[in-house]
Write an enzyme that holds these catalytic residues in place. Structure first.
Site, short mmCIF file in Angstrom:
data_model
loop_
_atom_site.label_atom_id
_atom_site.label_comp_id
_atom_site.label_asym_id
_atom_site.label_seq_id
_atom_site.Cartn_x
_atom_site.Cartn_y
_atom_site.Cartn_z
N GLN A 11 -8.70 8.91 6.05
CA GLN A 11 -7.32 8.21 6.16
C GLN A 11 -6.52 8.87 5.10
OE1 GLN A 11 -6.41 4.37 7.97
NE2 GLN A 11 -8.49 3.74 7.16
N THR A 102 -12.48 -0.10 -4.14
CA THR A 102 -12.14 -1.03 -3.18
C THR A 102 -11.82 -2.35 -3.77
OG1 THR A 102 -12.99 -2.02 -1.07
CG2 THR A 102 -14.44 -1.35 -2.59
N TYR A 126 -21.61 -2.74 0.72
CA TYR A 126 -20.53 -1.91 0.56
C TYR A 126 -19.72 -2.25 -0.59
CZ TYR A 126 -15.76 -0.22 1.27
OH TYR A 126 -14.47 0.50 0.86
N TRP A 151 -7.41 -2.83 2.39
CA TRP A 151 -6.66 -2.78 3.70
C TRP A 151 -5.84 -1.55 4.10
CZ3 TRP A 151 -4.58 -8.42 5.16
CH2 TRP A 151 -5.62 -9.34 4.63
#
Length: 293
Positions: A11, A102, A126, A151
């Site tokens: 992304q 993250t 993760y 997100w």
């Protein structure tokens, strides 16, 4: 500026490649996992030695949160070892490394927003592997920026927005988790943020290397985010009827990996240091037709 991008089909990597394309005085080498396996240190060193980047942007990651619970070795290989090899190579050639991390490095039980200095306590493989990657990057390269985000959504790849649009096209009612809160973050804004920081470094400006938070505002629950997605989709004719939404608890939607209930990141530090404002996810949804491809 010579920029090496890893994970160029993800992304953020996709947006980075698009935004840097044709940029004046910038040479870009954008590679996916088939072209560069970042878990192979010899391959990393060969690419870095040949290309001689001034900036390495690591957008490669193992982001399958639930699968990570079973794919432990793979998660650590991609999220810790690969970033470590890239950072070591960056240090050796005098480059800076920009590494995406993250909100999952936090436990998620804090009241209020998470600051960069808050204690980390990941709740799953993760998050643990991503935190290990942060530490490895910081240890290996003096000129490092670790950008924690949350997100992530965009026109490319799989994400919550695309899932909602797909489900909303065929279902009259959906149950969405309403007790997890965070800041939806547009991938294009993350890419623009990384480029802004890279240019500051490349221009020789004084940069405070370290950890920064970057995510979207306003903070919402997943159910509230879904509601906004469907409102926009109906307004723009992407869907004809908005599905009825029911807010459910995390316990009502069990998953293999535990999610943080609070993913709200404080972005004041990056605004002060680089004049970068939080991602405006409402703005990013305005072209919602682009998410249906």
């Amino acid at each position: 500026m010579r920029v090496l991008i890893t994970g160029c089909y993800g992304q953020v990597g996709h947006c980075l490649t698009q935004q840097l394309e044709g940029k004046e005085s910038t040479t870009v080498l954008a590679l996916d996992r088939d072209q560069l396996d970042i878990t192979n240190q010899n391959a990393v060193n060969a690419i870095v030695d040949e290309f001689q980047p001034t900036i390495i942007i690591n957008a490669a990651a193992h982001t399958a949160v639930d699968r990570a619970e079973d794919e432990v070795d793979l998660s650590y290989a991609i999220n810790r070892d690969g970033p470590s090899y890239l950072a070591q190579a960056a240090q050796r050639v005098g480059a800076a490394i920009l590494h995406i991390s993250t909100d999952y490095v936090f436990e998620g039980n804090k009241v209020g927003e998470y600051d960069e200095c808050d204690v980390t306590h990941p709740q799953g493989v993760y998050g643990e592997s991503k935190l290990a990657g942060e530490i490895a990057v910081a240890d290996a390269c003096d000129k490092h920026i670790i950008l924690r985000t949350a997100w992530v959504f965009g026109e490319n790849g799989n994400n919550f927005v695309k899932t909602m649009l797909r489900l909303g096209a065929t279902r009259d009612e959906l149950s969405i988790v309403g007790d997890q809160f965070g800041g939806p973050t547009y991938a294009g804004d993350i890419a623009n943020t990384l480029i802004t920081i890279a240019e500051c470094i490349n221009q020789g400006n004084t940069v405070d290397f370290g950890v920064y938070h970057y995510s979207g505002l306003p903070h919402v629950s997943w159910c509230e985010f879904a509601d906004a997605i469907f409102d926009t989709a109906k307004e723009q004719g992407v869907i004809t009827t908005k599905p009825r939404l029911t807010s459910i608890t995390t316990e009502q939607y069990p998953t293999p990996a535990k999610r943080p209930s609070n993913s709200c990141l404080n972005t004041n530090k990056i605004t002060t240091a680089f004049s970068i404002e939080a991602s405006d996810w409402h703005e990013a949804l305005k072209n919602i037709q682009a998410y249906t491809g």
